[in-house]
Design a protein around this motif. Structure first.
Motif, PDB file in Angstrom:
ATOM      1  N   GLN A 404       0.816  -1.220   0.000  1.00 54.09           N
ATOM      2  CA  GLN A 404       0.000   0.000   0.000  1.00 54.09           C
ATOM      3  C   GLN A 404       0.852   1.275   0.000  1.00 54.09           C
ATOM      4  N   HIS A 405       2.178   1.094  -0.108  1.00 54.48           N
ATOM      5  CA  HIS A 405       3.098   2.239  -0.078  1.00 54.48           C
ATOM      6  C   HIS A 405       2.946   3.052   1.198  1.00 54.48           C
ATOM      7  N   VAL A 406       2.734   2.356   2.306  1.00 55.16           N
ATOM      8  CA  VAL A 406       2.627   3.034   3.592  1.00 55.16           C
ATOM      9  C   VAL A 406       4.014   3.030   4.248  1.00 55.16           C
ATOM     10  N   ILE A 407       4.461   4.192   4.656  1.00 56.43           N
ATOM     11  CA  ILE A 407       5.773   4.315   5.289  1.00 56.43           C
ATOM     12  C   ILE A 407       5.660   3.869   6.742  1.00 56.43           C
ATOM     13  N   ALA A 408       6.564   2.986   7.156  1.00 58.14           N
ATOM     14  CA  ALA A 408       6.619   2.569   8.560  1.00 58.14           C
ATOM     15  C   ALA A 408       7.563   3.519   9.286  1.00 58.14           C
ATOM     16  N   SER A 409       6.990   4.379  10.101  1.00 54.33           N
ATOM     17  CA  SER A 409       7.785   5.365  10.838  1.00 54.33           C
ATOM     18  C   SER A 409       8.026   4.803  12.238  1.00 54.33           C
ATOM     19  N   MET A 410       9.226   4.234  12.430  1.00 55.15           N
ATOM     20  CA  MET A 410       9.474   3.422  13.632  1.00 55.15           C
ATOM     21  C   MET A 410      10.632   3.978  14.460  1.00 55.15           C
ATOM     22  N   GLN A 411      10.663   3.576  15.722  1.00 50.64           N
ATOM     23  CA  GLN A 411      11.621   4.108  16.671  1.00 50.64           C
ATOM     24  C   GLN A 411      12.384   2.938  17.306  1.00 50.64           C
ATOM     25  N   PRO A 412      13.623   2.726  16.857  1.00 51.89           N
ATOM     26  CA  PRO A 412      14.361   1.558  17.350  1.00 51.89           C
ATOM     27  C   PRO A 412      14.480   1.503  18.874  1.00 51.89           C
ATOM     28  N   THR A 413      14.594   2.663  19.533  1.00 45.37           N
ATOM     29  CA  THR A 413      14.738   2.618  20.994  1.00 45.37           C
ATOM     30  C   THR A 413      13.459   2.184  21.696  1.00 45.37           C
ATOM     31  N   HIS A 414      12.307   2.297  21.031  1.00 46.69           N
ATOM     32  CA  HIS A 414      11.094   1.764  21.657  1.00 46.69           C
ATOM     33  C   HIS A 414      11.251   0.254  21.880  1.00 46.69           C
ATOM     34  N   ALA A 415      11.826  -0.423  20.907  1.00 43.37           N
ATOM     35  CA  ALA A 415      11.981  -1.879  21.043  1.00 43.37           C
ATOM     36  C   ALA A 415      12.872  -2.219  22.227  1.00 43.37           C
ATOM     37  N   THR A 416      13.993  -1.522  22.343  1.00 42.82           N
ATOM     38  CA  THR A 416      14.919  -1.884  23.419  1.00 42.82           C
ATOM     39  C   THR A 416      14.412  -1.408  24.783  1.00 42.82           C
ATOM     40  N   SER A 417      13.555  -0.378  24.795  1.00 46.73           N
ATOM     41  CA  SER A 417      12.943   0.015  26.072  1.00 46.73           C
ATOM     42  C   SER A 417      11.846  -0.959  26.474  1.00 46.73           C
ATOM     43  N   ASP A 418      11.098  -1.453  25.481  1.00 46.00           N
ATOM     44  CA  ASP A 418       9.937  -2.298  25.774  1.00 46.00           C
ATOM     45  C   ASP A 418      10.299  -3.772  25.933  1.00 46.00           C
ATOM     46  N   MET A 419      11.477  -4.173  25.468  1.00 40.89           N
ATOM     47  CA  MET A 419      11.752  -5.627  25.400  1.00 40.89           C
ATOM     48  C   MET A 419      11.679  -6.345  26.749  1.00 40.89           C
ATOM     49  N   PRO A 420      11.961  -5.663  27.899  1.00 43.03           N
ATOM     50  CA  PRO A 420      11.850  -6.431  29.146  1.00 43.03           C
ATOM     51  C   PRO A 420      10.429  -6.884  29.464  1.00 43.03           C
ATOM     52  N   TRP A 421       9.403  -6.195  28.977  1.00 45.78           N
ATOM     53  CA  TRP A 421       8.030  -6.551  29.365  1.00 45.78           C
ATOM     54  C   TRP A 421       7.072  -6.737  28.190  1.00 45.78           C
ATOM     55  N   ALA A 422       7.529  -6.486  26.961  1.00 47.09           N
ATOM     56  CA  ALA A 422       6.607  -6.545  25.811  1.00 47.09           C
ATOM     57  C   ALA A 422       5.975  -7.931  25.675  1.00 47.09           C
ATOM     58  N   GLU A 423       6.765  -8.970  25.872  1.00 44.02           N
ATOM     59  CA  GLU A 423       6.209 -10.312  25.682  1.00 44.02           C
ATOM     60  C   GLU A 423       5.199 -10.662  26.775  1.00 44.02           C
ATOM     61  N   ALA A 424       5.389 -10.083  27.985  1.00 44.98           N
ATOM     62  CA  ALA A 424       4.395 -10.306  29.041  1.00 44.98           C
ATOM     63  C   ALA A 424       3.051  -9.710  28.625  1.00 44.98           C
ATOM     64  N   ARG A 425       3.059  -8.556  27.966  1.00 46.47           N
ATOM     65  CA  ARG A 425       1.816  -7.930  27.523  1.00 46.47           C
ATOM     66  C   ARG A 425       1.174  -8.727  26.383  1.00 46.47           C
ATOM     67  N   LEU A 426       2.031  -9.286  25.485  1.00 51.25           N
ATOM     68  CA  LEU A 426       1.538  -9.807  24.209  1.00 51.25           C
ATOM     69  C   LEU A 426       1.473 -11.326  24.139  1.00 51.25           C
ATOM     70  N   GLY A 427       2.311 -11.993  24.931  1.00 51.49           N
ATOM     71  CA  GLY A 427       2.401 -13.446  24.810  1.00 51.49           C
ATOM     72  C   GLY A 427       3.291 -13.834  23.645  1.00 51.49           C
ATOM     73  N   PRO A 428       3.608 -15.147  23.545  1.00 47.02           N
ATOM     74  CA  PRO A 428       4.617 -15.590  22.585  1.00 47.02           C
ATOM     75  C   PRO A 428       4.204 -15.505  21.120  1.00 47.02           C
ATOM     76  N   GLU A 429       2.903 -15.484  20.817  1.00 44.91           N
ATOM     77  CA  GLU A 429       2.510 -15.485  19.404  1.00 44.91           C
ATOM     78  C   GLU A 429       2.535 -14.095  18.784  1.00 44.91           C
ATOM     79  N   ARG A 430       1.980 -13.150  19.520  1.00 41.12           N
ATOM     80  CA  ARG A 430       1.881 -11.806  18.934  1.00 41.12           C
ATOM     81  C   ARG A 430       3.221 -11.083  18.885  1.00 41.12           C
ATOM     82  N   ILE A 431       4.206 -11.593  19.633  1.00 42.37           N
ATOM     83  CA  ILE A 431       5.501 -10.929  19.616  1.00 42.37           C
ATOM     84  C   ILE A 431       6.169 -11.085  18.242  1.00 42.37           C
TER      85      ILE A 431
END
Ligand SMILES: [Zn+2]
Length: 557
Positions: A404-431
């Motif tokens: 769809q030619h949609v630009i993904a405007s992403m922030q790499p530091t969000h991943a490294t800030s969220d990684m300690p708890w992201a999987e707890a919020r999402l579970g193993p499939e949605r990660i």
């Protein structure tokens, strides 16, 4: 124009042919290496630019000195030159305010926060609101939301309002709640938000997403001078970190006015691509007046910012299924699909670019569907519409960004800030479809990178580091979190230069160092493409240049 000789007559003859190009108006920059980000000439040793800060040529040192013998020399010695870095998603005003407000990031307990607030309150007048930001209950021993009681003993009379690290929740004391106009009693909740209540139904102090407005409406508005001071402070901090451009993700009409006054006075040290905040005054103005460009060339507006959901940390991101660690909660939609489609059609008809905040998988799909509804599913248009964050995406939706030619405007530091708890919020499939930079890129999507400062640090070195390592500052987890989604240093740099420029319709002016473009560049002591990725976070920014002039030079130690 082949050669401008040293004889006056030859120079004049050349000028008649090529316009007002005088050798004495030119500067030739020499460096150990110039990474251009131009695929047709990735490396150079020298770059010539004119007095207006436009690049005239790149090449070898001998070549450029032979071509422009009267040019000024700018010898950068052993330095490495890269194109000026562009943060595709930041908040300059909030960065400035955060520099003026109590900073709570990194605090390890409520007690530490109260201590910092006491120090900050010492410089305030009686009755001033005490504002702060950056708390994160995930950093505290019990990881539970705070309450009014945590603040009331130290601040019984002064209103206190502290926004969470992600900006999607706020924490008030009782004095602040006394100034809220709306009666908070009862069990009611606002649309698109949540008032945390105790067992007796009394607001306990934390307000999530749209509920924050209830408290923020009570804060006395910022005057014009304060707004300018905040923007100036934020921009100063940006150029000190090597940024030559920022996409300011959501500005009000008042903020645009403050930017215009600064631009009129020649006080924009870098380029600002402003996104109008939501379906409000600034968007109406854009639709009415047309795309905006300040005559001095550093301030542009042709986009609007929308929000479809909240954030993952405060469980406001809209998910298809329940939060893994909060059964019954699927997050918050901040706008209904039909309302969203109405705004998008108006934006399309006004030729306004749209950038929509979407964090959860339900939020992202809703936006992709709405964009498809506006443009058609396989639109080849140059609309350059964007999704901001695109954090949790259903794997089957990942290829849609490219299609769809949609630009993904992403922030790499969000991943490294969220990684300690992201999987707890999402579970193993949605990660699997989360923070999936590599997968999106491999599908052919364009990644514009940024930081979302002041939610994360304004420092783009941390973004380059996070993108290329997916570890925390200490190198954990070893080898990186979900390491197959890492980017190379080159790809990360491209996301912070050429692709960020593209996301702001500016790739013919900035984003790479090529003849005809602006001489926006950064001098580094180390080569980001040659060092180990672990070293990216400690690159030395020696100077930042915008249009060929230094806007920041590192103090000599
Ligand atoms: Zn943001």
């Amino acid at each position: 124009m082949a050669v401008i000789g040293s004889m006056k007559g030859v120079v004049l003859a050349a000028c008649l042919v090529a316009g007002p190009l005088q050798a004495q108006d030119l500067t030739v920059l020499e460096a150990s290496r110039i990474h251009t980000m131009d695929p047709s000439r990735p490396l150079a040793k020298a770059m010539a630019f004119d007095a207006q800060g436009r690049i005239v040529a790149l090449g070898s040192v001998n070549d450029l000195h032979a071509r422009y013998p009267g040019a000024k020399r700018l010898d950068a010695g052993d330095s490495i030159v890269v194109p000026g870095l562009i943060d595709a998603h930041g908040h300059i005003g909030n960065l400035g305010l955060s520099l003026m407000r109590a900073r709570l990031d990194g605090t390890r307990s409520r007690a530490e926060i109260v201590e910092r607030l006491r120090q900050h309150a010492a410089v305030l007048s009686d009755g001033d609101w005490l504002l702060g930001r950056g708390w994160d209950q995930n950093d505290w021993p019990d990881q539970a939301f705070p309450t009014v009681a945590d603040l009331d003993e130290a601040f019984p009379d002064r209103p206190v309002w502290l926004t969470r690290v992600d900006g999607h929740a706020g924490w008030a004391n009782s004095a602040a709640l006394r100034q809220v106009e709306r009666d908070l009693a009862g069990a009611w909740q606002p649309d698109g938000g949540r008032i945390e209540r105790d067992a007796g139904g009394v607001p306990s102090g934390v307000f999530i997403d749209s509920a924050m407005d209830l408290v923020e409406a009570a804060i006395p508005p910022m005057d014009g001078d304060t707004a300018e001071r905040a923007l100036a402070l934020g921009m100063r901090s940006a150029v000190e970190h090597g940024l030559t451009g920022v996409h300011d993700a959501g500005v009000s009409m008042a903020q645009i006015g403050a930017y215009q006054r600064l631009a009129d006075r020649g006080e924009l040290p870098l380029r600002i691509y402003a996104l109008a905040d939501g379906d409000q005054e600034a968007f109406a103005w854009l639709c009415r007046e047309g795309l905006y460009s300040h005559p001095a060339g550093r301030l542009q507006m042709r986009a609007m910012k929308l929000y479809v959901d909240g954030a993952l940390g405060s469980r406001g991101a809209a998910l298809h299924a329940d939060y893994h660690d909060d059964p019954g909660n699927r997050g918050l939609l901040l706008i209904q699909p039909d309302a969203l489609e109405g705004v998008l059609k108006r934006a399309r008809d006004c030729d306004v670019q749209v950038a929509t905040h979407a964090i959860g998988d339900r939020g992202n799909r809703l936006v992709l569907d709405a964009y498809a509804g506006t443009w058609g599913d396989s639109s080849g248009h140059g609309h350059r519409w964007r999704i901001e964050h695109a954090q949790v995406v259903s794997p089957e939706d990942l290829p849609r960004f490219a299609r769809q030619h949609v630009i993904a405007s992403m922030q790499p530091t969000h991943a490294t800030s969220d990684m300690p708890w992201a999987e707890a919020r999402l579970g193993p499939e949605r990660i699997v479809g989360s923070y999936a930079w590599r997968t999106l890129r491999d599908h052919g999507a364009r990644l514009a990178l940024g930081s979302d400062f002041p939610v994360e640090s304004v420092d783009p070195r941390l973004g380059l580091f996070a993108a290329a390592t997916r570890t925390d500052a200490g190198g954990q987890p070893l080898g990186g979190w979900r390491p197959h989604e890492k980017l190379t240093a080159f790809e990360a740099l491209r996301g912070f230069t050429l692709d960020a420029a593209y996301a702001g319709f500016a790739e013919t002016e900035t984003g790479s160092l090529e003849a005809g473009k602006r001489a926006d560049f950064v001098l580094l002591a180390e080569d980001p493409m040659a060092i180990a990725p672990e070293g990216l976070r400690s690159l030395t920014v020696q100077a930042t240049y915008v249009e060929g002039r230094p806007v920041y030079e590192r103090p000599r130690d």
